[in-house]
Enzyme design. Sequence first.
Site, short mmCIF file in Angstrom:
data_model
loop_
_atom_site.label_atom_id
_atom_site.label_comp_id
_atom_site.label_asym_id
_atom_site.label_seq_id
_atom_site.Cartn_x
_atom_site.Cartn_y
_atom_site.Cartn_z
N TYR A 28 0.86 -1.20 0.00
CA TYR A 28 0.00 0.00 0.00
C TYR A 28 0.89 1.24 0.00
O TYR A 28 1.17 1.83 1.05
CB TYR A 28 -0.90 0.02 1.24
CG TYR A 28 -1.70 -1.25 1.47
CD1 TYR A 28 -2.62 -1.72 0.53
CD2 TYR A 28 -1.54 -1.98 2.65
CE1 TYR A 28 -3.35 -2.88 0.74
CE2 TYR A 28 -2.28 -3.15 2.87
CZ TYR A 28 -3.17 -3.58 1.92
OH TYR A 28 -3.89 -4.73 2.14
N TRP A 34 -8.64 6.15 6.16
CA TRP A 34 -8.84 5.81 7.58
C TRP A 34 -7.55 5.34 8.22
O TRP A 34 -7.33 5.54 9.42
CB TRP A 34 -10.04 4.90 7.82
CG TRP A 34 -9.98 3.44 7.50
CD1 TRP A 34 -9.30 2.83 6.51
CD2 TRP A 34 -10.70 2.40 8.22
NE1 TRP A 34 -9.55 1.48 6.52
CE2 TRP A 34 -10.41 1.19 7.56
CE3 TRP A 34 -11.56 2.38 9.31
CZ2 TRP A 34 -10.95 -0.03 7.98
CZ3 TRP A 34 -12.09 1.17 9.73
CH2 TRP A 34 -11.78 -0.01 9.07
N GLY A 165 -13.87 -0.46 4.11
CA GLY A 165 -12.61 -0.76 4.78
C GLY A 165 -12.49 -2.25 5.06
O GLY A 165 -11.39 -2.78 5.20
N ASP A 167 -12.90 -5.08 3.16
CA ASP A 167 -13.08 -5.24 1.72
C ASP A 167 -13.81 -6.50 1.24
O ASP A 167 -14.52 -6.45 0.27
CB ASP A 167 -11.71 -5.22 1.02
CG ASP A 167 -10.94 -3.96 1.34
OD1 ASP A 167 -11.48 -3.06 2.00
OD2 ASP A 167 -9.78 -3.88 0.90
N TRP A 358 -10.63 -10.17 5.39
CA TRP A 358 -11.72 -9.75 6.28
C TRP A 358 -12.77 -10.84 6.48
O TRP A 358 -13.87 -10.55 6.91
CB TRP A 358 -12.37 -8.48 5.74
CG TRP A 358 -11.49 -7.26 5.81
CD1 TRP A 358 -10.72 -6.75 4.80
CD2 TRP A 358 -11.26 -6.40 6.95
NE1 TRP A 358 -10.04 -5.63 5.23
CE2 TRP A 358 -10.35 -5.40 6.55
CE3 TRP A 358 -11.74 -6.39 8.26
CZ2 TRP A 358 -9.92 -4.38 7.40
CZ3 TRP A 358 -11.31 -5.38 9.12
CH2 TRP A 358 -10.41 -4.40 8.69
N GLU A 401 -0.50 -7.23 9.35
CA GLU A 401 -1.76 -6.58 8.98
C GLU A 401 -2.95 -7.27 9.65
O GLU A 401 -3.87 -6.61 10.11
CB GLU A 401 -1.87 -6.64 7.45
CG GLU A 401 -2.99 -5.83 6.83
CD GLU A 401 -3.00 -5.98 5.31
OE1 GLU A 401 -2.22 -6.79 4.74
OE2 GLU A 401 -3.82 -5.29 4.67
C1 9WN Z 1 -8.15 -1.10 -0.67
C2 9WN Z 1 -4.74 0.23 3.38
C3 9WN Z 1 -6.06 -0.46 3.08
C4 9WN Z 1 -7.03 -0.43 4.29
C5 9WN Z 1 -8.24 -1.33 4.06
C6 9WN Z 1 -7.73 -2.72 3.72
C7 9WN Z 1 -6.86 -2.66 2.48
C8 9WN Z 1 -7.06 -1.85 0.13
C9 9WN Z 1 -6.58 -3.05 -0.68
O1 9WN Z 1 -5.75 -1.81 2.71
O2 9WN Z 1 -7.65 -2.22 1.39
O3 9WN Z 1 -8.47 0.09 -0.01
O4 9WN Z 1 -6.05 -2.83 -1.77
O5 9WN Z 1 -6.76 -4.19 -0.25
O6 9WN Z 1 -8.79 -3.61 3.55
O7 9WN Z 1 -9.05 -1.35 5.21
O8 9WN Z 1 -7.45 0.88 4.50
O9 9WN Z 1 -4.18 -0.32 4.53
#
Ligand code: 9WN
Length: 436
Positions: A28, A34, A165, A167, A358, A401
């Site tokens: 990420y 959030w 959030g 997903d 999730w 995570e």
């Molecule tokens: C899509 C960044 C994000 C969190 C989410 C989590 C995951 C993203 C992904 O990572 O989602 O937004 O690509 O899987 O589910 O809660 O904000 O950490």
Amino acid sequence: MNQLKKNAQAVLRGNWQNGFTIPCQGLYPFQWNWDSGFIALGWAHIDPEHAKQEIRSLLKGQWSNGFLPHIVFHNPSDSYYPGPEVHGAELSPYSPEIPTSGITQPPVLGFILEYIYMRLDTDPTFLDFVASVYDAVYANHEYFYTQRDPQQEGLVYICHNWEAGTDNTPVWDFIWDTFTVPQYDLPRKDTSLIDASHRPTNAEYCYYIHLIELFKTWNYEDARIAAESPFLVQDPLFNSMLIASNNSLIRLGKLLGRSAQVSQLQAWNTKAKQRFNEKLYDSELGGYVYYDLRGERKLSHLSSSSFTPLFAEIPSAAQAAAMIAHLDGGRFSGAQHERLLCASFDPTSSLFNSQKYWRGPIWINLNWLIYEGLLNYGAKDTAAQIRTDSIALIEKYGFYEYFECDRIKNETLDTGYGGNNFSWSAALILDLLKSQ
Ligand code: 9WN
């Protein structure tokens, strides 16, 4: 404990990018909405200036209609799919210069501002900072109540699973069953960065991308989305975050003399809490569930999101007691407390999967929300349990995570799940270590 704190600080410092913090290297690589709220709270324990910068950077992505996107693409990176070119937020007349996504995430910023203020022992200079961002956060709430509540009932909808959030919670399976999508080419990066079996499937990703493609054809116009999106859900977590943030903006607004905004927030909140209890509480399950606004039906499944109304002080004492029972000898803990708290989905359901994203694993941000929520209702022992479990998992495996909830499986496991050195796991452990 000192070592744990040092390690948590090192994770946040390692993920800091000159003004904001990425959730996880590679997996990420941008600023997430959030995440940034929870991360800012972590920074408050290390360096409050970083907390302020984190929030300012997130607000750089705010749209002119008050909308706050789920990703702000401050920097280029090719390690994440889908990037800004897939989201196409520039199609909306409200989007800013800086590239962002066109969907949002749970609105945590309001209560994060108040938590930081409290953690800094009501430091007046932080209140000055709150004054400088108050209108922006208020505008985001105004956006929700004017654009995301078509029946004017006090509950706002989400139109994409990434907005939740959470997903790939099994609850979305029931939404995906209502429409079909094309097979998209999916240049996914996540599945080569971490164990692919822990991530959503390609079939699920086709739904995720299809929704974005639909929103682009409507230029992200809220009225079109409300009228036509096949995904339109009132989510208990999302609405709890909005109500908790209303609560905080009301208290902060009083300190700042914002009487007109405070009155409006109070009006939204009174209506919201009442409707939340009427519509989203499931008395048979003893917890809060989702409402499918498009299909006009309750989706009666318990998940960790079902407990987050405790954080927003929505349940009555009797409702809270029913919920706490699930965590104390009930279906989430197991009768013999054979599960660590708190699984992200009902462990007694056939849809539960203890390793997959999730669909079952423990997430530290949900644990933090439930911990604070339990304290609101005086449930000190259950709160202590969730805190102990969170710290024990991080101490054993590191700042992953998500985590396995089964106690027996944890005896032989040697790793957490998903990405490592994950920012909110570090940030919220810093906060949990502080609050005993
Ligand atoms: C899509 C960044 C994000 C969190 C989410 C989590 C995951 C993203 C992904 O990572 O989602 O937004 O690509 O899987 O589910 O809660 O904000 O950490």
